[in-house]
Design an enzyme around this catalytic site. Structure first.
Site, mmCIF file in Angstrom:
data_model
loop_
_atom_site.group_PDB
_atom_site.id
_atom_site.type_symbol
_atom_site.label_atom_id
_atom_site.label_comp_id
_atom_site.label_asym_id
_atom_site.label_seq_id
_atom_site.Cartn_x
_atom_site.Cartn_y
_atom_site.Cartn_z
ATOM 1 N N SER A 10 0.657 -4.301 0.463
ATOM 2 C CA SER A 10 1.890 -3.705 -0.059
ATOM 3 C C SER A 10 2.960 -3.641 1.014
ATOM 4 O O SER A 10 4.129 -3.982 0.768
ATOM 5 C CB SER A 10 1.604 -2.302 -0.598
ATOM 6 O OG SER A 10 0.729 -2.343 -1.708
ATOM 7 N N ARG A 33 7.533 3.643 3.828
ATOM 8 C CA ARG A 33 6.544 4.426 3.078
ATOM 9 C C ARG A 33 7.186 5.051 1.846
ATOM 10 O O ARG A 33 6.532 5.195 0.810
ATOM 11 C CB ARG A 33 5.892 5.497 3.970
ATOM 12 C CG ARG A 33 4.715 6.200 3.300
ATOM 13 C CD ARG A 33 3.796 6.848 4.316
ATOM 14 N NE ARG A 33 3.025 5.862 5.067
ATOM 15 C CZ ARG A 33 1.856 5.365 4.665
ATOM 16 N NH1 ARG A 33 1.324 5.752 3.521
ATOM 17 N NH2 ARG A 33 1.210 4.497 5.410
ATOM 18 N N HIS A 36 7.201 2.239 -0.512
ATOM 19 C CA HIS A 36 5.821 2.011 -0.947
ATOM 20 C C HIS A 36 5.429 3.004 -2.035
ATOM 21 O O HIS A 36 4.755 2.655 -3.015
ATOM 22 C CB HIS A 36 4.882 2.144 0.256
ATOM 23 C CG HIS A 36 3.427 2.036 -0.093
ATOM 24 N ND1 HIS A 36 2.626 3.147 -0.247
ATOM 25 C CD2 HIS A 36 2.633 0.960 -0.300
ATOM 26 C CE1 HIS A 36 1.400 2.757 -0.538
ATOM 27 N NE2 HIS A 36 1.374 1.439 -0.577
#
Length: 207
Positions: A10, A33, A36
């Site tokens: 990812s 993040r 993500h």
């Protein structure tokens, strides 16, 4: 695929699809993040960091200071494994009985009342707002009045009423913050910011 393999892939996809940016290495670990967690690349252009934000957040974690969240969802989304290495506790006062009574008596939100109830707990720690603009606006007030001294404010309110406005007010504050412009945000995204900081604090190499 194993969970760690999925996560690694990812992040590779995010890094490949991300456009050029001006974030430094540590700031990018936070933003990627957030992307993500949300699958939303808009954060690449909307996130704002106070210059001292990363250092303030890492310092608070490494000193074992308390992290306060505005929702139980944000609290649940924060990784405890890395934080436990530093003795960090994560708390949310939104369901505290005293807070509920104060909010009802004052005719205000529980999130706002919870800020006042956490004045001592948040000292030199991190206050995380992923949902309630009333909490962020009250937090800004008490900081301006020198009634509270968190090391870092994570302000990522979501919604249509005062979400963008409360974050704009935070960004204008000369105080360590991590925030974004616009209506987007949420408890899960706010938790992802803390998770990125926690990983950075351990010195673990990012994938």
């Amino acid at each position: 695929m194993k969970p760690e393999e999925i996560e690694a892939l990812s992040f590779k996809i995010i890094d490949h699809e991300a456009q050029a940016h001006t974030f430094n290495a540590m700031q990018w670990q936070v933003v990627r993040r957030m992307i993500h967690t949300s699958a939303d690349f808009d954060y690449q252009t909307s996130v704002r960091f106070h210059p001292d934000a990363i250092a303030a957040g890492l310092g608070a974690i490494r000193r074992g200071k308390t992290i306060i969240t505005d929702t139980t969802m944000a609290m649940a989304g924060i990784r405890k494994k890395e934080l436990s290495r530093f003795g960090v506790s994560v708390e949310c006062l939104i369901n505290n009985e005293k807070v509920n009574k104060i909010a009802a008596a004052a005719g205000t939100t529980r999130a706002k009342a919870a800020v006042d109830a956490a004045l001592e707990k948040m000292e030199d720690g991190i206050y995380v707002v992923g949902n309630a603009p009333t909490a962020l606006l009250r937090l800004i007030e008490v900081v301006r009045e020198n009634k509270a001294g968190p090391a870092l404010i994570v302000g990522l309110c979501v919604g249509f009423v005062n979400a963008a406005e409360s974050k704009a007010a935070l960004i204008e504050l000369d105080f360590p913050y991590i925030s974004n412009i616009g209506r987007k945000g949420g408890s899960n995204v706010a938790a992802s910011v803390v998770n990125a900081l926690a990983i950075l604090a351990t010195g673990t190499k990012f994938v």
